[in-house]
Design an enzyme around this catalytic site. Structure first.
Site, PDB file in Angstrom:
ATOM      1  N   ILE A  91       0.848  -1.191   0.000  1.00 12.62           N
ATOM      2  CA  ILE A  91       0.000   0.000   0.000  1.00 12.62           C
ATOM      3  C   ILE A  91       0.885   1.242   0.000  1.00 12.62           C
ATOM      4  O   ILE A  91       1.739   1.398   0.876  1.00 12.62           O
ATOM      5  CB  ILE A  91      -0.905   0.021   1.248  1.00 12.62           C
ATOM      6  N   CYS A  92       0.660   2.114  -0.954  1.00 13.47           N
ATOM      7  CA  CYS A  92       1.394   3.376  -1.024  1.00 13.47           C
ATOM      8  C   CYS A  92       0.560   4.436  -0.295  1.00 13.47           C
ATOM      9  O   CYS A  92      -0.299   5.086  -0.880  1.00 13.47           O
ATOM     10  CB  CYS A  92       1.641   3.766  -2.481  1.00 13.47           C
TER      11      CYS A  92
END
Length: 162
Positions: free
Chosen positions: A96-97
């Protein structure tokens, strides 16, 4: 991770577990917390506002949270277990960015954050999404990093629209 928790980390994780048990965030269910340093959390996809494309309604996702030995001074590792939601900031391998998940100088992780708040932020990220697409370069990123920790990636946070 988890082999030599500091006393502060152990107390904090136990405190967050107690808080979660007494007041779980809406739309989340703690599936397991054994060992104490690895939580698996089920998350109901956020409801779509009227008129928007139904991207996550009725879907259930699983998040894994791994606490480092120096938690909360160091951020936990948070990933989606398969199958990850399709989102411009979520890679096919579950990475997850999202800036609050990483120790960086531009804001990012703060010891004031809790797993509860992190989960709500991830769900909010999904709720605000309007694009049914994977991140640019998804296949290349997944091929390059595989199952390594997302904390080993040098993230560039430049898009706060989704």
């Amino acid at each position: 991770m988890g082999t030599s928790l500091t006393p502060i980390a152990a107390r904090r994780i136990q405190s967050e577990l107690k808080d979660w048990t007494n007041n779980p965030p809406e739309g989340f269910l703690l599936e397991s917390c054994e060992p104490m340093t690895t939580w698996v959390i089920m998350m109901k996809g956020p409801e779509t506002p009227p008129g928007a494309e139904r991207l996550y309604d009725g879907k259930v996702f699983r998040l894994q949270v791994k606490f480092p030995d120096r938690y909360p001074m160091e951020s936990p590792e948070v990933i989606f277990l398969s199958v990850a939601p399709i989102h411009p900031h979520i890679y096919s391998n579950g990475h997850i960015c999202l800036d609050i998940l990483y120790d960086n100088n531009d804001g990012g992780w703060s010891p004031a954050l809790t797993v509860n708040k992190v989960c709500l932020s991830v769900r909010s990220m999904l709720a605000s999404n309007t694009e049914n697409s994977k991140p640019q370069g998804d296949a290349e990123y997944v091929a390059r990093v595989g199952s390594k920790s997302p904390k080993a990636t040098r993230w560039v946070f430049h898009d706060d629209r989704v």
